[in-house]
Design a protein around this motif. Sequence first.
Motif, PDB file in Angstrom:
ATOM      1  N   VAL A  33      11.892  -6.363  -7.657  1.00 33.41           N
ATOM      2  CA  VAL A  33      12.309  -4.758  -7.941  1.00 33.41           C
ATOM      3  C   VAL A  33      11.162  -4.377  -7.266  1.00 33.41           C
ATOM      4  O   VAL A  33      11.167  -2.943  -6.861  1.00 33.41           O
ATOM      5  N   VAL A  34       9.728  -4.208  -8.230  1.00 33.79           N
ATOM      6  CA  VAL A  34       8.301  -3.972  -8.182  1.00 33.79           C
ATOM      7  C   VAL A  34       8.267  -4.056  -6.232  1.00 33.79           C
ATOM      8  O   VAL A  34       7.918  -2.441  -5.840  1.00 33.79           O
ATOM      9  N   PHE A  35       8.687  -4.465  -5.214  1.00 35.88           N
ATOM     10  CA  PHE A  35       8.197  -4.663  -4.319  1.00 35.88           C
ATOM     11  C   PHE A  35       9.213  -3.651  -3.780  1.00 35.88           C
ATOM     12  O   PHE A  35       8.947  -3.368  -2.820  1.00 35.88           O
ATOM     13  N   ILE A  36      10.431  -3.575  -3.486  1.00 36.26           N
ATOM     14  CA  ILE A  36      11.873  -2.841  -3.629  1.00 36.26           C
ATOM     15  C   ILE A  36      11.016  -1.336  -3.529  1.00 36.26           C
ATOM     16  O   ILE A  36      11.090  -0.526  -2.958  1.00 36.26           O
ATOM     17  N   LEU A  37      10.517  -1.004  -4.578  1.00 38.60           N
ATOM     18  CA  LEU A  37      10.245   0.686  -4.785  1.00 38.60           C
ATOM     19  C   LEU A  37       9.353   0.737  -4.428  1.00 38.60           C
ATOM     20  O   LEU A  37       8.787   1.945  -4.261  1.00 38.60           O
ATOM     21  N   LEU A  38       8.274  -0.242  -4.337  1.00 37.64           N
ATOM     22  CA  LEU A  38       6.968   0.113  -3.522  1.00 37.64           C
ATOM     23  C   LEU A  38       7.534   0.166  -1.758  1.00 37.64           C
ATOM     24  O   LEU A  38       6.294   1.036  -1.897  1.00 37.64           O
ATOM     25  N   GLY A  39       8.037  -0.319  -1.248  1.00 34.08           N
ATOM     26  CA  GLY A  39       8.824   0.011   0.094  1.00 34.08           C
ATOM     27  C   GLY A  39       8.796   0.747  -0.465  1.00 34.08           C
ATOM     28  O   GLY A  39       8.819   1.789   0.729  1.00 34.08           O
ATOM     29  N   VAL A  40       9.943   1.482  -0.787  1.00 37.05           N
ATOM     30  CA  VAL A  40      10.765   3.126  -1.350  1.00 37.05           C
ATOM     31  C   VAL A  40       9.792   4.317  -1.330  1.00 37.05           C
ATOM     32  O   VAL A  40      10.143   5.062  -0.538  1.00 37.05           O
ATOM     33  N   VAL A  41       8.513   3.572  -2.376  1.00 40.66           N
ATOM     34  CA  VAL A  41       7.384   4.811  -2.015  1.00 40.66           C
ATOM     35  C   VAL A  41       7.239   4.441  -0.958  1.00 40.66           C
ATOM     36  O   VAL A  41       6.933   5.697   0.623  1.00 40.66           O
ATOM     37  N   ALA A  43       7.994   4.494   2.342  1.00 42.66           N
ATOM     38  CA  ALA A  43       9.278   4.527   3.405  1.00 42.66           C
ATOM     39  C   ALA A  43       9.179   6.000   3.413  1.00 42.66           C
ATOM     40  O   ALA A  43       9.944   6.871   3.768  1.00 42.66           O
ATOM     41  N   SER A  44       9.446   6.612   2.291  1.00 41.51           N
ATOM     42  CA  SER A  44       9.389   8.181   2.131  1.00 41.51           C
ATOM     43  C   SER A  44       7.926   8.886   2.941  1.00 41.51           C
ATOM     44  O   SER A  44       8.623  10.316   2.399  1.00 41.51           O
ATOM     45  N   TYR A  45       6.930   8.043   3.000  1.00 39.47           N
ATOM     46  CA  TYR A  45       6.148   8.753   3.557  1.00 39.47           C
ATOM     47  C   TYR A  45       5.794   8.842   5.615  1.00 39.47           C
ATOM     48  O   TYR A  45       5.038   9.188   6.055  1.00 39.47           O
ATOM     49  N   ARG A  46       6.915   7.921   5.776  1.00 38.72           N
ATOM     50  CA  ARG A  46       7.198   8.017   6.812  1.00 38.72           C
ATOM     51  C   ARG A  46       6.945   9.726   7.354  1.00 38.72           C
ATOM     52  O   ARG A  46       8.060  10.872   7.616  1.00 38.72           O
ATOM     53  N   ASN A  47       6.424   9.992   8.485  1.00 37.04           N
ATOM     54  CA  ASN A  47       6.755  11.260   9.764  1.00 37.04           C
ATOM     55  C   ASN A  47       5.866  12.263   8.217  1.00 37.04           C
ATOM     56  O   ASN A  47       6.422  13.025   8.623  1.00 37.04           O
ATOM     57  N   VAL A  48       5.443  11.937   7.829  1.00 37.47           N
ATOM     58  CA  VAL A  48       4.987  12.925   6.588  1.00 37.47           C
ATOM     59  C   VAL A  48       3.714  14.040   7.622  1.00 37.47           C
ATOM     60  O   VAL A  48       3.955  15.288   7.838  1.00 37.47           O
ATOM     61  N   SER A  49       3.310  13.607   8.746  1.00 38.41           N
ATOM     62  CA  SER A  49       2.290  14.231   9.390  1.00 38.41           C
ATOM     63  C   SER A  49       2.937  15.099  10.692  1.00 38.41           C
ATOM     64  O   SER A  49       2.171  16.342  11.379  1.00 38.41           O
ATOM     65  N   ASN A  50       4.314  15.097  10.816  1.00 40.51           N
ATOM     66  CA  ASN A  50       4.574  15.766  12.137  1.00 40.51           C
ATOM     67  C   ASN A  50       5.692  17.101  11.102  1.00 40.51           C
ATOM     68  O   ASN A  50       5.965  18.070  11.599  1.00 40.51           O
ATOM     69  N   ARG A  51       5.523  16.923   9.906  1.00 36.92           N
ATOM     70  CA  ARG A  51       6.183  17.992   8.987  1.00 36.92           C
ATOM     71  C   ARG A  51       5.647  18.818   9.496  1.00 36.92           C
ATOM     72  O   ARG A  51       5.718  20.079   8.667  1.00 36.92           O
ATOM     73  N   HIS A  52       4.243  19.248   9.165  1.00 39.21           N
ATOM     74  CA  HIS A  52       2.928  20.449   9.537  1.00 39.21           C
ATOM     75  C   HIS A  52       2.429  20.328  11.031  1.00 39.21           C
ATOM     76  O   HIS A  52       2.841  19.676  10.945  1.00 39.21           O
TER      77      HIS A  52
END
Length: 68
Positions: A33-41, A43-52
């Motif tokens: 569960v901890v590794f899945i939550l870390l994976g979700v976090v 993955a949520s930072y994908r493409n952040v550099s392209n948003r700005h």
Amino acid sequence: MHLAAALVAAAAETEHHGNPMMTTLPFGITAAVVFILLGVVTASYRNVSNRHADPAEVHVEHETGHGH
């Protein structure tokens, strides 16, 4: 008493004869569960550099007055 002998004595005192799967299964589930939550976090930072916009592009737009 040596450290190894102390560890063996401590392990012998805490030995029980239950189902070892039921004592280790919660640790495995918690780790998964901890590794899945870390994976979700992560993955949520994908493409952040392209948003700005690139700061260099913003600076050029202000100097020239032209946008995209």
